[in-house]
Design an enzyme around this catalytic site. Structure first.
Site, PDB file in Angstrom:
ATOM      1  N   LYS A   1     -65.686  30.078  12.379  1.00  0.00           N
ATOM      2  CA  LYS A   1     -67.085  30.152  11.963  1.00  0.00           C
ATOM      3  C   LYS A   1     -67.231  29.662  10.521  1.00  0.00           C
ATOM      4  CE  LYS A   1     -70.899  33.482  12.527  1.00  0.00           C
ATOM      5  NZ  LYS A   1     -71.198  34.889  12.909  1.00  0.00           N
TER       6      LYS A   1
ATOM      7  N   CYS B   1     -72.760  32.116  17.137  1.00  0.00           N
ATOM      8  CA  CYS B   1     -73.864  32.943  16.665  1.00  0.00           C
ATOM      9  C   CYS B   1     -74.808  32.160  15.756  1.00  0.00           C
ATOM     10  CB  CYS B   1     -73.310  34.209  16.014  1.00  0.00           C
ATOM     11  SG  CYS B   1     -74.468  35.612  16.001  1.00  0.00           S
TER      12      CYS B   1
ATOM     13  N   GLU C   1     -68.749  36.423  21.118  1.00  0.00           N
ATOM     14  CA  GLU C   1     -68.212  36.407  19.759  1.00  0.00           C
ATOM     15  C   GLU C   1     -67.379  37.660  19.522  1.00  0.00           C
ATOM     16  OE1 GLU C   1     -69.951  36.129  15.173  1.00  0.00           O
ATOM     17  OE2 GLU C   1     -71.303  36.637  16.814  1.00  0.00           O
TER      18      GLU C   1
END
Length: 308
Positions: free
Chosen positions: A130, A164, A43
Site C-alpha cells: 500500500k 482500500c 485487506e
C-alpha cells in the site's frame, strides 16, 4: 470466454494468521470447486486490520500500552516466506486458482499492508505494498514505493490490485489501467455505503471488472487485549462486509453483501471489456497526452544502498 470469479468475505483471525490462512485455504478449495479461477480476499486478512485501535499515540505522546499493542501486532504479522502463505500456495497449486490476498507483511521492524498474488502453477508471483496508509494507519504501517505496483497477465485476463483508499488516488488508477488490467482487485476495510459507488466508477473509468472484498468481523474475534473505540461487546460488528463484483459498464454482478461471512460469485463475459472500450479507453483513444501526462517511478527506494 466465460470466467467464474469469487470474492471471499471472511472474518480474519487477528490472533492467529495461521488459523486465518487455514480458513482461506479452505475457501480457495471451496470456490475453486465451484469453478472460480480468481479469488480475492480482504485487506489485511492475514495479520488483521486493527479496527478501532489508537496504539496509544496522541499528538506528541507515545503511551507504554501503545508500544505494547504495536509489539503484539508486529508479532501477529506474517513473513512472506512463512507457513501462512505456504498453506494458501498449496491450495492454489491443488486447484489451479489465482488468489489475491491482503496481508500484514513484516519486514524487519516495519509492517506493510500488502496484497499478495498467488498463481496456482507458480506460487507467490508478486506483491503490492500500500502506497499511502490512511490516517492513523500511518502509525503502524510503512509506505510502499513504486517498485511493487505490478499487473499479471494470465490466460483469462490481466490482474492488478489496489488497496482500500488507494482507489481514491487517480494517478495510481491510471497506472493500473495503463498496464491493461481487466480484473481490478480491490481488497478493502471500507464497509460504508459510499464504497460501492467508488467501485462502480472505477469499473466504468477503467472499463474493467472490479472485485472488492471486505471482512465481516465482530469484536469477539479480536480478543480481550484489543483496544476498541467501538466498545467491547463481543457481538459488535467491527466491519460489515459489502463485498461486490462489478462489470466494465458499472453493472453490479454480485453483492454488496452485509449479512455475514460469505463467498460471492459471478460469471464474467471477458469479451465485455473490449466492447466497453469502444467509446472510452482512458489511456488510449480518450487520453490527451498533449495536455496531460503521468510519469511513474517504479524504482525501489531503499534507506541504505551499498556501493561496491
Amino acid at each position: 470466454m466465460t470466467l467464474k470469479v469469487a470474492v471471499a468475505q471472511l472474518a480474519s483471525d487477528p490472533l492467529s494468521a495461521l488459523n486465518a490462512a487455514e480458513k482461506a485455504a479452505a475457501a480457495v478449495r471451496e470456490a475453486a470447486g465451484q469453478g472460480a479461477r480468481l479469488i480475492v480476499f480482504p485487506e489485511a486478512y492475514l495479520g488483521g486490520y486493527p479496527k478501532g485501535a489508537s496504539f496509544g499515540a496522541p499528538i506528541g505522546m507515545r503511551k507504554p500500552e501503545g508500544r505494547a499493542a504495536f509489539a503484539r501486532y508486529h508479532a501477529a504479522a506474517i513473513d512472506l516466506d512463512g507457513p501462512e502463505l505456504a498453506q494458501l500456495a498449496e491450495a492454489c497449486a491443488e486447484t489451479g486458482a489465482f488468489v489475491v490476498v491482503g496481508v500484514i507483511e513484516r519486514d524487519g521492524a516495519t509492517l506493510y499492508c500488502t496484497a499478495v498474488y498467488l498463481d496456482g502453477a507458480k506460487g507467490i508471483v508478486g506483491k503490492h505494498r500500500k502506497l499511502m496508509p490512511t490516517a492513523a494507519e500511518r502509525l503502524v504501517w510503512g509506505f510502499g514505493d513504486g517498485s511493487t505496483m505490478p499487473a499479471f497477465k494470465t490466460d483469462f485476463g490481466t490482474i492488478g490490485a489496489v488497496i482500500c483508499w488507494e482507489n481514491y488516488m487517480p494517478a495510481l488508477r491510471m497506472h493500473m489501467y495503463d498496464q491493461g488490467v481487466t480484473l481490478y482487485c480491490a481488497p478493502t476495510a471500507d464497509d460504508r455505503d459510499t464504497w460501492l459507488p467508488t467501485m462502480r466508477h472505477i469499473a466504468m473509468e477503467g472499463r474493467c471488472f472490479v472485485l472488492t472484498a471486505c471482512q465481516h468481523i465482530t469484536r469477539a474475534a479480536f480478543g480481550p487485549d484489543h483496544e476498541s473505540a467501538l466498545g467491547d461487546d463481543p457481538d459488535t460488528v467491527m466491519m460489515r462486509g459489502g463485498s461486490a463484483i462489478v462489470g466494465p459498464l458499472g453493472q453490479v454482478l454480485a453483492g454488496p453483501d452485509f449479512n455475514g461471512e460469505t463467498i460471492l460469485y459471478a460469471d464474467l463475459d471477458t469479451a465485455e471489456v473490449m466492447r466497453a472500450k469502444f467509446d472510452f479507453d482512458v489511456t488510449g483513444h480518450y487520453a490527451r497526452p498533449d495536455v496531460f501526462r503521468l510519469e511513474v517511478d517504479t524504482r525501489p527506494k531503499r534507506a541504505v544502498t551499498k556501493v561496491e
